[in-house]
Every structure is written in structure tokens, then in C-alpha cells.
Design an enzyme around this catalytic site. Structure first.
Site, short mmCIF file in Angstrom:
data_model
loop_
_atom_site.label_atom_id
_atom_site.label_comp_id
_atom_site.label_asym_id
_atom_site.label_seq_id
_atom_site.Cartn_x
_atom_site.Cartn_y
_atom_site.Cartn_z
N LYS A 9 50.37 40.09 34.84
CA LYS A 9 48.86 40.40 34.84
C LYS A 9 48.25 41.57 33.63
O LYS A 9 46.69 41.73 32.76
CB LYS A 9 48.06 40.48 35.50
N GLY A 29 40.18 41.77 39.85
CA GLY A 29 39.62 42.89 39.22
C GLY A 29 39.29 43.74 37.53
O GLY A 29 38.62 44.08 37.15
N ARG A 63 32.63 42.89 46.94
CA ARG A 63 33.64 43.57 46.01
C ARG A 63 32.98 44.89 45.56
O ARG A 63 31.78 44.59 44.62
CB ARG A 63 34.74 43.14 45.10
N GLN A 81 41.04 51.23 38.27
CA GLN A 81 40.59 49.74 37.12
C GLN A 81 39.50 50.56 37.31
O GLN A 81 38.34 50.08 36.24
CB GLN A 81 40.25 48.61 37.45
N GLU A 130 50.13 47.06 45.16
CA GLU A 130 49.51 46.32 45.07
C GLU A 130 51.07 45.91 45.47
O GLU A 130 51.09 44.50 45.31
CB GLU A 130 49.69 45.51 43.33
N HIS A 134 41.49 45.50 48.12
CA HIS A 134 41.58 44.61 47.13
C HIS A 134 41.09 43.64 46.89
O HIS A 134 39.54 42.99 47.62
CB HIS A 134 42.91 44.89 47.01
N LYS A 146 46.94 32.49 40.78
CA LYS A 146 46.31 33.53 40.51
C LYS A 146 47.17 34.43 39.31
O LYS A 146 46.20 35.16 38.31
CB LYS A 146 45.54 34.68 41.18
#
Length: 423
Positions: free
Chosen positions: A26, A94, A122, A170, A312, A339, A409
Site C-alpha cells: 500500500k 492516512g 484524526r 506522513q 504498523e 492511527h 483496506k
């Protein structure tokens, strides 16, 4: 926590043995899509992940005027003139909610952002504040959260910006990926506690350099991207190593042997650390032309791990730790509270509901193994929580996973792959 019955996690009768091919990464897929969309010509992506997060990214870019077509498994991205008005649905991704706004700032017109209900919780103020510093007009009603709108004028001044990226790498990657297209490039400085997930930053920098972008990251906590074009590059997407975690964990827990095929010998993916992590638990790990193989030894020992670079992986690691023969300490993962859900609170709640002894610390979890019992395991719309529940089900009768569909996802085929492997 769901009220209806969940998906029964399969419990194998003996050791789990087999080979698994996991779909594309991803993290690489969504970076490759962003970079292809703002490069100097069309490019093709092979092995691109087909899942909710990448579908949301594709839709976001198409809404901005990017051409994306698919034939025989090859995705062709043709950059277009970026234009509003456009509406971007971020879902709970995200990478979409953070990587697309800096690109949308290059569009001419208004681009509106929204997402799932939890996405509205978030925090986005770090990236929105940084964009404002770089000359972008943003309307968020002062909330620092979704929904908000980016009012693009067709170009971005760019230049120097200081931000606190301790909540997520990120925030830095988002500015890196689009920064070369800004008039002055971008000079990003981080001021705060250490940035988590360093491998993801390395991934962003490496992919930019592959496209001819000059990035100077020689100074700690500073990234300077020179302005200039991005070269269109055809890209083959690596398998998603983080999504390999539950499958490899099955070998550790059951004393079996599982090989994940196509494992790269060199990669910037955080999941590459899984081999070292499972070795710490007591497994044997080898990498050859077939892939990465993890062999359980019948021993699952407690661990003390700093997971700051690989946050993660924490839910699956926590599940293995809950089935170990001694206590474990997972550290460096305070950022998981922001998260898909507050992962630390969610893991504590759901493990303890099955009879576990898990406590949050300032920056992680303390896990003391206890005999667990079955029950419905809440996933909080979080794919990694579902993976953790599946791992617990390897050794505990009667674990049911609420909303197994949330695994779509990043891996829609997870339930089928899991059932095929563990039976």
C-alpha cells in the site's frame, strides 16, 4: 465493538505450513500513484495494490484531472492539468488525507476533503499549517480537521517550513512528494520528539530520487527538495511486507513453517524487520530465492522491542506476545494513538476482554500472557486489529472477529488467504 456475531477465526489442528503470496505494498502503491500523477509524462505501474486505500487514492487523483486506466493488470497514469472543483473522499486512509492536499494545492480551483467519521477525528493541523506556511489557502473553519477545502491557484510558492512530525512521518512525506513541483521547492525542518517510521521517510526519498528529484537529507531532521520536474518512471510494486505479518506469525505460534514469496532482498518497507522480530520471539528465519521463511521452534519467548520504526506491525506483534511464555514490552509507539483508531487503547481493551493482561504505558504496551478465552474481538474499522485477532485465534478457541471486511483496506483477500493457510 460490534453487537452481531463476527467471523470465526479458524483454529488449526496442528502446525501451520504453507506458502503465501501477499498483494502489493500500500505504501509504495500510493506513493507511486501520487508521483506518477505529477510527473512529466505517462507511466505504468505493475503489481499495484487493489484495495480500499489505493482505490480512494486513484479516485482522488482522477477527480483532480489525472488520467488513470487499467489493462491486463497494468495501470497507466497520465498527468493532466490539475483542476477544481473536486471532492476527495479520504475514507480512513492516512496516505490519502495527508498526501493528496499538497498535490491539490497545485490545482486551479477548490478541492474539498472529507472521510469516514473517525477520519474527522484524526488531527490534520500539522499538514494544513505547513501548507499555509508555504503559501496555500485552506479553509478548515479553524478546526485543523476534516472536512476542509484547499483553494488552489495553480501553483505553490514553497520554501521553508518547520513542523512537528512526531505524530506521523506522513506529514513529512506529504510535503516531500509534492515539493519539487513548488516554485521554490521545499525546505522541511522537524522540531519535536523523534519522527516515527523512519523507513517510510527513506521510501519517499528513494522514490523521489528514482524520478530525478534532488533531495538533501544529510542533516538530521531536515529535508530539502529542489524545484524541478519529476521524471515519469514505470514502477513494479513490491509485495506488502507489513501484510505478511499475520501469516508469518502463524508459523511462530503453531511451530510450523510459512514462506512469503517474492520477498525483496533490498527494500525501504518497514515490514522488512519482521525477520529480526520473529527471531527475537524464538523462531528461525531464512531468506532465499523462494521468499522469506519463518519456522516456529515450539518456543515463543517474551520480547522487549522498540517498534518506533515499525509501528504498523504492533497489533500482530502484540498478539504473538500475548501467546508467549513470558512478559513482553513494546515501546516507541505512542503515535499509534492517532492511527486508524487509538490502537494502544483498542489492543488493551480487546485483549483484556478475552482474559488477557495488557496495560498501556506512556509509549507502548506491557503484555503479560494469561490463558485466553473466546469472544467477539472488536476491530474499530482497523485492518491491523483484525489481523491481531486472527493471530490470537490460532491458539484460542472461539475467537470471533467483528467486521472482518475491514481488512479490505489493504488486503481484500485476507479472509480467503488466511483460511487457505490455517484451515
Amino acid at each position: 465493538m460490534g453487537t452481531s456475531e463476527g467471523w470465526p477465526a479458524p483454529r488449526p489442528e496442528g502446525a501451520v505450513n504453507g506458502r503465501v503470496t501477499v498483494p502489493g505494498s500500500k505504501s509504495i502503491s500510493n506513493r507511486a500513484l501520487i508521483l506518477a500523477a505529477i510527473s512529466d509524462g505517462p507511466s505504468t505501474l505493475s503489481g499495484l495494490l487493489a484495495a480500499r486505500d489505493t482505490s480512494l487514492m486513484r479516485s482522488a487523483l482522477v477527480s483532480l484531472g489525472v488520467g488513470i486506466t487499467e489493462k491486463d493488470g497494468l495501470v497507466t497514469v497520465t498527468p493532466g492539468s490539475l483542476k477544481g472543483p473536486a471532492n476527495v473522499d479520504c475514507g480512513l486512509a492516512g496516505t490519502v488525507m495527508r498526501f493528496v492536499p499538497p498535490v491539490a494545492a497545485l490545482a486551479d480551483g477548490v478541492v474539498s476533503f472529507d472521510g469516514d467519521s473517525y477520519a474527522r477525528e484524526r488531527p490534520m493541523d500539522v499538514i494544513l499549517g505547513a501548507l499555509r506556511t508555504l503559501g496555500v489557502q485552506i479553509d478548515d473553519q479553524g478546526t485543523g480537521r476534516m472536512p476542509y477545502a484547499v483553494n488552489g491557484s495553480g501553483s505553490v510558492r514553497g520554501g521553508k517550513v518547520t513542523l512537528d512530525a512526531s505524530g506521523s512521518s506522513q506529514f513529512v512525506s506529504a510535503l516531500l512528494l509534492a515539493g519539487a513541483r513548488y516554485d521554490e521547492g521545499v525546505d522541511i525542518r522537524h522540531d519535536g520528539k523523534p519522527v516515527p517510521s523512519q523507513p517510510h521517510l527513506d521510501m519517499s526519498v528513494a522514490m523521489l530520487r528514482e524520478r530525478g528529484v534532488q533531495v538533501d537529507d544529510s542533516e538530521p531532521n531536515r529535508w530539502v527538495v529542489a524545484p524541478g520536474p519529476l521524471r515519469a518512471v514505470d514502477t513494479a510494486i513490491e509485495p506488502d511486507l507489513s501484510n505478511a505479518a499475520p501469516f508469518l506469525a502463524a508459523a511462530v505460534i503453531t511451530g510450523g513453517s510459512v514462506t512469503v514469496t517474492g520477498w525483496p532482498t533490498e527494500t525501504t518497507q518497514p515490514g522488512a524487520q519482521l525477520g529480526d522480530i520473529f527471531t527475537r520471539f524464538g523462531a528461525e528465519v531464512s531468506l532465499d530465492a523462494q521468499g522469506l521463511t519463518v519456522r516456529g521452534t515450539g518456543l515463543v519467548q517474551g520480547v522487549d522491542l522498540d517498534l518506533s520504526e515499525v509501528g504498523e506491525l504492533s497489533p500482530v506483534i502484540a498478539a504473538v506476545a500475548a501467546l508467549a511464555d513470558g512478559p513482553s514490552y513494546l515501546r516507541g509507539i505512542a503515535h499509534l494513538r492517532n492511527h486508524e483508531t487509538d490502537r494502544l487503547a483498542a489492543l488493551e481493551t480487546e485483549f483484556n476482554a478475552l482474559g488477557g493482561d495488557v496495560n498501556q504505558t506512556a509509549d507502548g504496551l506491557e503484555i503479560r500472557p494469561k490463558p485466553l478465552h473466546g469472544g467477539l474481538f472488536g476491530t474499530y474499522h482497523d485492518h491491523r486489529m483484525a489481523h491481531a485477532a486472527a493471530v490470537l485465534g490460532l491458539a484460542v478457541d472461539g475467537v470471533e472477529i467483528e467486521n472482518i471486511a475491514t481488512t479490505a483496506k489493504t488486503m481484500p483477500q485476507f479472509p480467503d488467504l488466511w483460511s487457505a493457510l490455517v484451515g
